[in-house]
Each structure stands twice: as structure tokens, then as C-alpha cells.
Scaffold this motif. Sequence first.
Motif, PDB file in Angstrom:
ATOM      1  N   ARG B  46       0.867  -1.232  -0.203  1.00  0.00           N
ATOM      2  CA  ARG B  46      -0.133   0.616   0.255  1.00  0.00           C
ATOM      3  C   ARG B  46       0.791   1.008  -0.044  1.00  0.00           C
ATOM      4  O   ARG B  46       0.533   2.244  -0.203  1.00  0.00           O
ATOM      5  N   LEU B  51      -1.287   4.271  -1.522  1.00  0.00           N
ATOM      6  CA  LEU B  51      -2.497   4.174  -0.713  1.00  0.00           C
ATOM      7  C   LEU B  51      -2.260   4.483   0.844  1.00  0.00           C
ATOM      8  O   LEU B  51      -3.004   4.868   1.363  1.00  0.00           O
ATOM      9  N   THR B  77      -2.021   8.741  -5.454  1.00  0.00           N
ATOM     10  CA  THR B  77      -1.608   7.242  -6.353  1.00  0.00           C
ATOM     11  C   THR B  77      -1.895   7.813  -7.952  1.00  0.00           C
ATOM     12  O   THR B  77      -1.690   6.984  -8.173  1.00  0.00           O
ATOM     13  N   HIS B  78      -3.341   8.236  -8.142  1.00  0.00           N
ATOM     14  CA  HIS B  78      -3.799   8.596  -9.461  1.00  0.00           C
ATOM     15  C   HIS B  78      -2.829   8.818 -10.659  1.00  0.00           C
ATOM     16  O   HIS B  78      -2.880   9.195 -11.466  1.00  0.00           O
ATOM     17  N   ARG B  80       0.607   7.920 -10.235  1.00  0.00           N
ATOM     18  CA  ARG B  80       1.276   6.889 -10.402  1.00  0.00           C
ATOM     19  C   ARG B  80       0.777   6.568 -11.343  1.00  0.00           C
ATOM     20  O   ARG B  80      -0.217   5.624 -11.435  1.00  0.00           O
ATOM     21  N   ALA B  81       2.059   6.026 -12.317  1.00  0.00           N
ATOM     22  CA  ALA B  81       2.224   4.765 -12.957  1.00  0.00           C
ATOM     23  C   ALA B  81       1.877   3.401 -13.115  1.00  0.00           C
ATOM     24  O   ALA B  81       2.494   2.315 -12.889  1.00  0.00           O
ATOM     25  N   LEU B  82       1.067   3.314 -11.578  1.00  0.00           N
ATOM     26  CA  LEU B  82       0.904   1.924 -11.602  1.00  0.00           C
ATOM     27  C   LEU B  82      -0.423   0.912 -11.835  1.00  0.00           C
ATOM     28  O   LEU B  82      -1.258   1.692 -11.764  1.00  0.00           O
TER      29      LEU B  82
END
Lengths: 224, 364
Positions: B46, B51, B77-78, B80-82
Motif C-alpha cells: 500500500r 494508498l 496514487t492517481h 502513479r503509473a501503476l
Amino acid sequence: MPTSEDFAAIWLTLKLATIVTFLLLLIGAPLAWWLARTHSWIKGPLGAVVALPLVLPPTVLGFYLLLTMGPHGPLGRLTAFLGVAPLPFTFAGLVVASLFYSLPFVVQPIQNAFEAMGDRPLEAAATLRASPLDAFFTVALPLARPGLVTAAILGFAHTVGEFGVVLMIGGAIPDKTRVVSVLIYDQVESMNYERAHWLAGGMLLFSFCVLLALYGRRRNGRNG
Amino acid sequence: MADGAIAARFRLAYPGFALDVDLELPGRGVTALFGPSGSGKSTALRCMAGLARAPDGLLKIGGDVWQDEAHGVFVPTHRRALGMVFQDASLFSHLTVKGNLDYGMTRARVTAADAGREALCEMLDIAALAERWPDTLSGGERQRVAIARALLTRPQLLLMDEPLASLDVARRLDVLPYLERLRDELDIPIIYVSHAPEEVTRIADEAVVLDRGRVVARGAPLDVLPSASRLVEGGRFGVVNALKARVVAVDDAYGVTRLAHPAGEILIAARLATQREARVVMRATDVALAMSEPRDTSVRTILRGRIEKIDATESALAFVTLTLIGGDRLVSAITRLALDELRLTVGADVFALVKSVALDERGL
């Protein structure tokens, strides 16, 4: 038979409830969202304030609203500053009072829906590149739809059914502030029981149908 | 730091729990974070996703810095290219499968062609599900859609948080082969959190073992899991070997399949399609050891090898790692009592006995 006076009161009541419900959804959804998500200490006190109308006698609420809207109250000063008419004994005043009075009925179902969905859908949305605002509109609101529908129904029905606050803030000015519940009171006061029956019976039927729709919905499908 | 490699340092404390990890992870392949519940593996994941936020955390992936609190950097998070796959799939129930797949793809501004959407949906066997609603899918289908949804954003990093844990055994075997295929075909790093040794040995190239918030071991799954498996309940049954062997013949009269392996013939109690090569999965607990070649035994699969390593646990168990003829490694779980009575030592030549009935096509 219902008279034109009755129809005027019904029309006014529906107009009031529609406007109030619409505004309450606009105010209530973000407020419920914040209450559902925050860990701030203010969550408790604010939640309690929102819930106050559930337990307070309408006269208490009406009394303080009257003072707030009056010439020396903050809202009264604001209306004076803006050069608009003071709110007491106007339709706008009724709308403002009803917003407070029906607030918990709208906020709580939405808040429950937001809390029930938990953080996970929003976390999933964030990992799919959705900003928090984007996720609110495209994930949280659609998932909370059953709560929103319940909130709208309860907010509308509760506004239709209010009496005490309306009487204190609005009085009983025909076409402006005399809603159905107030008109029934007037009719009973003047011993016009037959006229009161039409309206009271109508209200009874209306409320029953609303609750039937609400509970029927809950039983038939969890997804609403 | 190698190209695409990940540097992660997280220190985080809750009441009754502390996470303290400092990891350099490879820029490709599957790295498993293995440990019992409460070991901090999910929290570490996380933190990578953004997160959770470790107050003085650091996370670099390839050339990008996603978190460097010393310099005030924390990428939400939004941004990050994950891609992330959660234990419960977390599909959006108000959208169809197609809507779910579109959700991340459009936001990441990836076209279907660029994402290889068609091929990916083919590979995960979800092409036919597009118009279905998530609550009409099986657990395995949901998880495969969630994997596709995450990959369609063309992430630089794929995070998987116990993606099989919420599935029953049969469904798990539904999804496992897809994960193995993904591992072989993706060229991005995958961090795979699990408390199931079997998944880790089958999927991961490397395992990082966490216990009480700290890294306690790290290495190839078969190297670290024998001793780490004691951390989880029933862990000994999860230490599995995977040997590649060639199908030689199917004996229709007996319903068995013979496979050739340099260390000996492997017999499987199932009729296999005559594919050229198969992966045979055998539990360490299904492998017995003998000092001489037994002649009068019902065991049909006898493999020759040399003892390379012995992990004697504090409990009744000992894990013996063999190097088989041909170079493959094989772990056997035996009792410590047997270890001592047979006087097994590193360097000894032994025979590994595997009951054929313990082998079927499940793992293939």
C-alpha cells in the motif's frame, strides 16, 4: 370537494418540497461524503448538529431560525446588506428553514451509503488514475445511488410533512407560505372538518405511498 | 540502480505494529512479498501504491521518484503509473466488464491498440465477458478482469495484493496458469503479496520474506521458503517443486503418463495431452528420501540427486534441498527424526521418491 385554496396550498407544498429536495441533495451529498470520510475531531460535533432536527421540537428550531433571519440576526443582516427582503414570512424563508429541518433525512442515508462502500472502490479508482473528484462523481455517487434515492424520497416527504417550523417562520400567508399542513390546521381551528378531511386524507395517502415505495424498494432489490 | 529497478524504504508505526523495510527490487520479473498476516507485506504494498504514506518514505522506480519525503515529494496514487489488483477484485459493480476495463484505460489515455487489449483479453480468457455485470461473474473471472483492468493502463509496475486469497482451491487453479503466463510475457516488475508458499514458488522469481514488519530472508523461492514456510499455518504443504519434463508416453491401459527427466522417469496418475514439455508440480511433503534405490516399493517416480542444503526447523520438520541430476533443485520435507536416523548430510547422494498419485495435471 377540494377548493382552489386547497390546490394553491398543495402546489405551494410541492414546489417547496421539490426545491428543498434539490438543494439538499446538492448540499447533502458533499457534506455526507465529508462526514463519511473524515477522521477530524469535528466529525462528531458536526454530525450531531446535522442530526439535531431529529430530536428538537420544531418550535425550538423555528424560534432560533426566526432570530437568525430577523433584522438583528446574521442572516437578517446579510439580506439587508444584499438589499433583499427579510426572510421571515416569505417563501424563501420557508426554503431556508426547511433546508435545516430536513437536512438529517437527506445527509444520513447518503452518509450510510458512502460508509458502507468503504475505501476500497475509491482506492481502486485511484490506482486507475482517477483523481479524488473524478472518483467521487464516477464511482462514489453511482455506488451510493440507493442511498441517494432514499435521501431524496425522505427529504421530499419530510418537507411535505413539516408543520411547526413552517408556522413559526412562514405564518400562513395564502400562496406564499400557507402549505398543506398549515391549511389543515387553519381549517380545523375554524371547525371546517370536512375541508380538513380532504387535505388530511390526501396527506395520509401520500405519506403511505411514499413509505410503501421506500420500503418496497428496499425489500425488492438491494441494488435499488 | 539498474534500469527500471525499484528502491523502496518505508518506516511506519501503528499501535502494536511497525513496518521497517529498505528494499532494492529488480526492474522486471515477479518479486513476492511473503509473510504471515500482520507481517507488514500488504502495508508495504500500500505504501508503494501511495494508498498509505510512510512519514519518511522513499520510493523510486526506474528514473521516477514517487516518494521522497526528505525532499517533500509524494506523488498521489492517481498520478502513479501503476496497476493494482486487490484481494477482492474490487470491480466497480455499477459498470459492466467493458466499463471496468475502459475506466482506467481512458484515464491513462491509452488506446486499445497500444494496450494490446484484444490480445490481453484473449490471454486472460475474458473477451466473451465484455457485456456482463461483475456480480454475474465467478470469483476467478472477476480476478482476471481486475488483472486486465490494471494492465490496460500500461503501468510501469504491477502490484498484486493476495489476488488468489479470496478464491477457493478450484478457482485458484483457474487463475494461477494465467498469472504464470503473465509473468512470462510482461516486461514490467510485478510485486506479488502472498501468504501462500505454493503461489510464491510457482509464480515468483524472487521472494522477500517479512515477519513483524521486517525483512527476514530474501532469495529464490525454493531457497528461502522451506525455512520461511513455518511462519504461516500449514506452510509446509505449500512448499512445492516445479520440474520441467518431457512427455514420453501415455499408458492408456493404466491411465498414467510417463515423462522423461534427467534424474529419472516421472510417472503421473493422469492422461496428459502429448505436449512436448510439461511442468510437474510436486509438494515437498510428497517427496520422500532414501539412501539406496528401493526395489520393492509402490513408488514409481525415483529421482537421483545430491543433498545441497538442510534446513532443520525447531519443530518436527526438516527441509532437504537436493540438486538433481541435470541441475534442477528439489525440496523434500521429512521429519527431523528421519534426518538424524538416516544421518543425512550435505553432499550425500540420495534417491527422491515421489508418489505418482500425488501428481496430476493440476499444476501443468
